[in-house]
Write an enzyme that holds these catalytic residues in place. Structure first.
Site, short mmCIF file in Angstrom:
data_model
loop_
_atom_site.label_atom_id
_atom_site.label_comp_id
_atom_site.label_asym_id
_atom_site.label_seq_id
_atom_site.Cartn_x
_atom_site.Cartn_y
_atom_site.Cartn_z
N ARG A 101 0.86 -1.18 0.00
CA ARG A 101 0.00 0.00 0.00
C ARG A 101 0.89 1.22 0.00
O ARG A 101 1.75 1.36 0.86
CB ARG A 101 -0.81 0.08 1.30
CG ARG A 101 -1.94 -0.80 1.38
CD ARG A 101 -2.96 -0.34 2.39
NE ARG A 101 -2.45 0.13 3.68
CZ ARG A 101 -3.24 0.60 4.63
NH1 ARG A 101 -4.53 0.69 4.43
NH2 ARG A 101 -2.75 0.99 5.77
N THR A 105 -1.25 7.43 -0.54
CA THR A 105 -2.54 7.35 -1.24
C THR A 105 -3.37 6.15 -0.78
O THR A 105 -4.57 6.09 -1.09
CB THR A 105 -2.29 7.16 -2.75
OG1 THR A 105 -1.62 5.90 -2.95
CG2 THR A 105 -1.42 8.27 -3.33
N ASP A 197 0.83 -2.74 12.11
CA ASP A 197 1.33 -3.11 10.78
C ASP A 197 1.76 -4.58 10.82
O ASP A 197 2.80 -4.93 11.39
CB ASP A 197 2.50 -2.20 10.39
CG ASP A 197 2.90 -2.41 8.94
OD1 ASP A 197 3.09 -3.58 8.53
OD2 ASP A 197 3.00 -1.42 8.21
N ASP A 200 5.31 -5.55 9.29
CA ASP A 200 6.44 -5.13 10.13
C ASP A 200 6.53 -5.96 11.40
O ASP A 200 7.62 -6.33 11.84
CB ASP A 200 6.29 -3.64 10.49
CG ASP A 200 6.70 -2.73 9.34
OD1 ASP A 200 7.45 -3.19 8.47
OD2 ASP A 200 6.24 -1.57 9.32
C1 PRP Z 1 -0.79 -4.55 4.51
C2 PRP Z 1 -1.58 -5.82 4.65
C3 PRP Z 1 -2.44 -5.81 3.42
C4 PRP Z 1 -2.72 -4.35 3.22
C5 PRP Z 1 -4.10 -4.05 3.72
O1 PRP Z 1 0.27 -4.72 3.64
O2 PRP Z 1 -0.79 -6.97 4.78
O3 PRP Z 1 -1.82 -6.37 2.28
O4 PRP Z 1 -1.77 -3.63 4.01
O5 PRP Z 1 -4.46 -2.75 3.45
P1 PRP Z 1 -5.60 -2.36 2.43
O6 PRP Z 1 -6.74 -3.29 2.70
O7 PRP Z 1 -5.92 -0.94 2.79
O8 PRP Z 1 -5.07 -2.49 1.04
P2 PRP Z 1 1.35 -3.58 3.34
O9 PRP Z 1 0.95 -2.78 2.16
O10 PRP Z 1 1.63 -2.81 4.62
O11 PRP Z 1 2.61 -4.42 2.88
P3 PRP Z 1 3.50 -5.47 3.70
O12 PRP Z 1 2.67 -6.73 3.87
O13 PRP Z 1 4.66 -5.68 2.81
O14 PRP Z 1 3.88 -4.86 5.02
N1 URA Z 2 -2.14 -2.97 6.98
C1 URA Z 2 -1.73 -3.40 8.19
O1 URA Z 2 -0.72 -4.11 8.30
N2 URA Z 2 -2.43 -3.02 9.28
C2 URA Z 2 -3.53 -2.26 9.19
O2 URA Z 2 -4.16 -1.97 10.24
C3 URA Z 2 -3.94 -1.83 7.92
C4 URA Z 2 -3.23 -2.21 6.84
#
Ligand code: PRP
Ligand code: URA
Length: 206
Positions: A101, A105, A197, A200
């Site tokens: 994400r 945005t 997150d 992370d």
């Molecule tokens: C997080 C999570 C989802 C997304 C959810 O991933 O694991 O994929 O955000 O958010 P959304 O429903 O608003 O799209 P992130 O983009 O933080 O990537 P990561 O798994 O690499 O940390």
């Molecule tokens: N992605 C995450 O990892 N946590 C949230 O709460 C939303 C998006």
């Protein structure tokens, strides 16, 4: 088509990973264990076929699974759910989709996609612990549909109402499974109360 899987073990483990003081090791174990517990319910409608076997006592007509199950974790955080499910379905194939994400945005960007062949005839489970705006899951499902998949289940641990609505609108035929439906998103797109997150916390990157 939302199912929230309520079970005391799932609730207990979710409480542990929601705690902010829970470290990477316990967070990772908790995500895997919850995914495994969810798998029991999610696989309830997997197809079975008749088979004749010999027990040590006699011949017996029974059933076994047939057809392919494909797990598609959304990178990175979805990776944490794979092992809990392959422990139960060791023959499952695993595809990968990389999404992140944009933190400004909140729009999803696809950076990787490697999927097994013959998705048409497979039961596909898209794995991502977090369903926030639903943008990442919706985009991942779109890629998976364009690769031919017809039977898709979205398996997330924590979801926000906004994300559930987004999937229902974009992909009404997809079954959505959650361990918890939380209250809302905050102004930066995090689920409230959520668990922070997930990527992370799983990989210790912050
Ligand atoms: C997080 C999570 C989802 C997304 C959810 O991933 O694991 O994929 O955000 O958010 P959304 O429903 O608003 O799209 P992130 O983009 O933080 O990537 P990561 O798994 O690499 O940390
Ligand atoms: N992605 C995450 O990892 N946590 C949230 O709460 C939303 C998006």
């Amino acid at each position: 088509m939302l199912t929230v899987l309520k079970h005391p073990l799932i609730t207990h483990k979710l409480t542990q990973i929601r705690r902010k003081e829970t470290g990477t090791k316990d967070f990772r174990e908790g995500i895997g264990e919850i995914a495994g517990l969810m798998a029991y319910e999610i696989t309830r409608d997997l197809p079975v076929k008749k088979t004749d076997i010999n027990t040590p006592i006699c011949q017996f007509s029974t059933y076994e699974l047939y057809g392919d199950v494909v797990l598609i974790p959304v990178l990175r955080a979805g990776l944490g759910m794979v092992e809990g499910i392959t422990n139960l379905i060791p023959d499952a194939k695993v595809g990968h989709i990389g999404m992140f994400r944009d933190h400004e945005t909140l729009k999803p960007m696809t950076y990787f996609s490697k999927l097994p062949e013959n998705l048409e005839d497979s039961i596909v489970m898209v794995l991502d612990p977090m369903l926030a705006t639903g943008g990442s899951a919706s985009a991942a499902i779109q890629v998976i549909k364009e690769s031919g998949a017809k039977k898709i289940k979205l398996v997330c641990i924590v979801g926000a109402p906004e994300g559930v609505k987004r999937i229902e609108k974009d992909h009404p035929e997809v079954q959505v499974y959650l361990a918890a439906l939380d209250e809302k998103l905050n102004e930066t797109g995090y689920i409230v109360p959520g668990l922070g997150d997930a990527g992370d916390r799983l990989f210790g990157t912050k």
